[in-house]
Design a protein around this motif. Structure first.
Motif, short mmCIF file in Angstrom:
data_model
loop_
_atom_site.label_atom_id
_atom_site.label_comp_id
_atom_site.label_asym_id
_atom_site.label_seq_id
_atom_site.Cartn_x
_atom_site.Cartn_y
_atom_site.Cartn_z
N THR A 18 0.84 -1.20 0.00
CA THR A 18 0.00 0.00 0.00
C THR A 18 0.87 1.25 0.00
O THR A 18 0.64 2.19 -0.78
CB THR A 18 -0.92 0.00 1.25
OG1 THR A 18 -1.73 -1.16 1.21
CG2 THR A 18 -1.79 1.25 1.28
N ALA A 22 1.14 4.05 -3.04
CA ALA A 22 0.86 5.48 -2.84
C ALA A 22 2.06 6.32 -3.26
O ALA A 22 1.90 7.39 -3.87
CB ALA A 22 0.51 5.74 -1.37
N ALA A 23 3.27 5.81 -2.98
CA ALA A 23 4.48 6.56 -3.36
C ALA A 23 4.63 6.63 -4.87
O ALA A 23 4.98 7.68 -5.43
CB ALA A 23 5.71 5.91 -2.72
N LEU A 25 2.19 6.47 -7.10
CA LEU A 25 1.14 7.39 -7.58
C LEU A 25 1.56 8.84 -7.37
O LEU A 25 1.42 9.68 -8.26
CB LEU A 25 -0.18 7.12 -6.86
CG LEU A 25 -0.88 5.80 -7.21
CD1 LEU A 25 -2.05 5.54 -6.26
CD2 LEU A 25 -1.37 5.82 -8.66
N ALA A 26 2.11 9.14 -6.20
CA ALA A 26 2.49 10.52 -5.88
C ALA A 26 3.59 11.02 -6.81
O ALA A 26 3.68 12.22 -7.10
CB ALA A 26 2.95 10.61 -4.42
N LYS A 27 4.40 10.10 -7.32
CA LYS A 27 5.49 10.49 -8.25
C LYS A 27 5.03 10.52 -9.70
O LYS A 27 5.84 10.68 -10.61
CB LYS A 27 6.66 9.52 -8.10
CG LYS A 27 7.58 9.89 -6.94
CD LYS A 27 8.91 9.14 -6.99
CE LYS A 27 8.70 7.65 -6.86
NZ LYS A 27 9.82 6.87 -6.46
N ASP A 44 -2.42 9.16 -10.76
CA ASP A 44 -2.95 10.36 -10.09
C ASP A 44 -3.85 11.11 -11.08
O ASP A 44 -3.38 11.62 -12.10
CB ASP A 44 -1.75 11.22 -9.66
CG ASP A 44 -2.18 12.54 -9.03
OD1 ASP A 44 -3.39 12.85 -9.02
OD2 ASP A 44 -1.27 13.26 -8.56
N ILE A 134 -5.20 1.70 -0.75
CA ILE A 134 -4.36 2.54 -1.61
C ILE A 134 -4.95 3.96 -1.73
O ILE A 134 -4.24 4.96 -1.63
CB ILE A 134 -4.17 1.87 -2.99
CG1 ILE A 134 -3.33 0.61 -2.84
CG2 ILE A 134 -3.52 2.83 -3.99
CD1 ILE A 134 -3.28 -0.27 -4.09
N LEU A 135 -6.28 4.03 -1.92
CA LEU A 135 -6.92 5.35 -2.01
C LEU A 135 -6.71 6.15 -0.72
O LEU A 135 -6.44 7.35 -0.75
CB LEU A 135 -8.42 5.21 -2.28
CG LEU A 135 -8.80 4.74 -3.69
CD1 LEU A 135 -10.30 4.43 -3.77
CD2 LEU A 135 -8.42 5.82 -4.72
N PHE A 138 -3.00 7.25 -0.53
CA PHE A 138 -2.65 8.27 -1.53
C PHE A 138 -3.35 9.59 -1.22
O PHE A 138 -2.77 10.66 -1.36
CB PHE A 138 -3.00 7.77 -2.93
CG PHE A 138 -2.75 8.79 -4.00
CD1 PHE A 138 -1.48 9.31 -4.21
CD2 PHE A 138 -3.80 9.25 -4.80
CE1 PHE A 138 -1.25 10.27 -5.20
CE2 PHE A 138 -3.58 10.19 -5.79
CZ PHE A 138 -2.30 10.71 -5.98
N VAL A 142 -7.91 8.65 -7.91
CA VAL A 142 -7.05 7.78 -8.75
C VAL A 142 -7.83 7.41 -10.01
O VAL A 142 -8.89 6.78 -9.93
CB VAL A 142 -6.62 6.52 -7.97
CG1 VAL A 142 -5.88 5.55 -8.89
CG2 VAL A 142 -5.75 6.90 -6.78
#
Ligand code: TXA
Ligand code: MG
Length: 332
Positions: A18, A22-23, A25-27, A44, A134-135, A138, A142
């Protein structure tokens, strides 16, 4: 040993996965993860560069808008305008295998590329615990289409995702097979009308029951919203698909349904049964995996026994019709 240097990382679901998802997605990266319907390929939704990468990875025409996945109705209301019907349906059926197409709220942070420049937005609150984790981690919307190459069968296992998208995405979270097995049902709640755009994992009857009345008929052709991604030929295996088969012909594989196999079955190249008991929920969950497995036997065609039109049968028949539709030369 294959060198496999292009393979994306596959992590079993859990806290570490998880956090990694999230990391990524953030990138601005791409992560495949399970939802209750099918595996999604997440990016994202506010990051146009990430969405452009996602379209490229799928080989998807950019006019085809994406579903924004969020944790709850309150989050969805930040991006979309709910009328009374939408609120009622969301209250009763979210989280779940249901997507609502609603007017996009002015100032909505979901990028125009994700909504393909439309003034509407598709939103969904998934129920799967891995998707929800994950949601939550993050913290934003998404965008996630099914995690397959455009036109291919939707993935219901992490192995399907890998087979289709290895070398094109950053991370796959393996949460086991997806329980529903069909994409979400999409309805539009616009201008006081509630219209089915795509049959899916929640039956028309279940939505009508929540709404307290039958769904509205689709608007006459040309008018009204449509799901632009619903190309006639879609969900396509490599082998041709022969529907409503009442026999099995030389060289064909059989996709069966129910306890009684048709004449010629003994000579079938392969047989898989969607549900020997004739249960449509079980059939939906098995549909895409069975199509892939039969296709892998390289039959001259896949013969599909008749499927009833009731309940989830509407969505199963819809996917099978798309799999059977004439198509341009296969990319495989
Ligand atoms: O179950 C699902 O819905 C899965 C999981 C991952 O959530 N997602 C999925 O996404 O099936 P995708 O991109 O494969 O299909 C989304 C469909 C497309 O046919 C698209 O055209 C339609 O939703 N869609 C998206 N936004 C729309 C809009 N504003 N108006 C009409 N249709 C829209
Ligand atoms: Mg899809």
């Amino acid at each position: 040993m294959p060198t496999d240097c292009d393979a994306p990382t596959v992590m079993p679901s859990g806290d570490a996965a998880t956090a990694a998802a999230a990391a990524v997605l953030a990138k601005g990266g791409l992560v495949a993860f399970p939802t209750e319907t099918v595996y999604g390929l997440g990016a994202d939704a506010t990051n146009a560069r990430a969405i452009a990468r996602l379209f490229a990875a799928k080989g998807r025409p950019a006019f085809n808008p994406l579903i924004a996945h969020v944790l709850d109705t309150a989050a969805a209301e930040r991006f979309a305008i709910f009328n009374e019907a939408a609120r009622r349906i969301a209250a009763l059926l979210w989280p779940g295998p249901l997507t609502l197409v609603l007017p996009k709220r002015p100032g909505c942070v979901v990028c125009d590329l994700a909504t393909a420049g439309l003034d509407t937005i598709a939103v969904r609150v998934p129920a799967h615990p891995v998707a929800r984790a994950i949601l939550r981690a993050f913290g934003g919307p998404v965008a996630a289409p099914s995690a397959n190459r455009s036109g291919h069968v939707s993935p219901t296992t992490a192995a399907h995702v890998r087979a289709d998208l290895a070398g094109r995405i950053d991370l796959i979270i393996d949460g086991g097979p997806t329980p529903v097995g069909l994409e979400s049902t999409i309805i539009a709640c616009l201008r006081e009308r509630v219209v089915l755009l795509r049959p899916g994992g929640l039956s028309r009857d279940a939505i009508a029951q929540a709404l307290g009345r039958p769904l509205d008929p689709p608007e006459p052709s040309g008018g009204g919203p449509r799901a632009p991604g619903l190309l006639a030929s879609h969900y396509a295996p490599g082998a041709p698909v022969r529907l409503d088969a009442r026999d099995v012909r030389e060289g064909e594989a059989l996709l069966a349904f129910g306890p009684t196999l048709p004449p010629g079955s003994a000579g079938a190249r392969a047989i898989l049964n969607l549900s020997p008991a004739g249960d449509l929920l079980e059939a939906a969950a098995n549909l895409f995996a069975h199509l892939r497995a039969l296709d892998a036997q390289a039959p001259c065609a896949i013969a599909v026994m008749p499927i009833p039109e009731t309940g989830l049968g509407e969505a199963i028949r819809d996917r099978l019709q798309r799999a059977a539709a004439p198509r341009p030369a296969s990319p495989r």
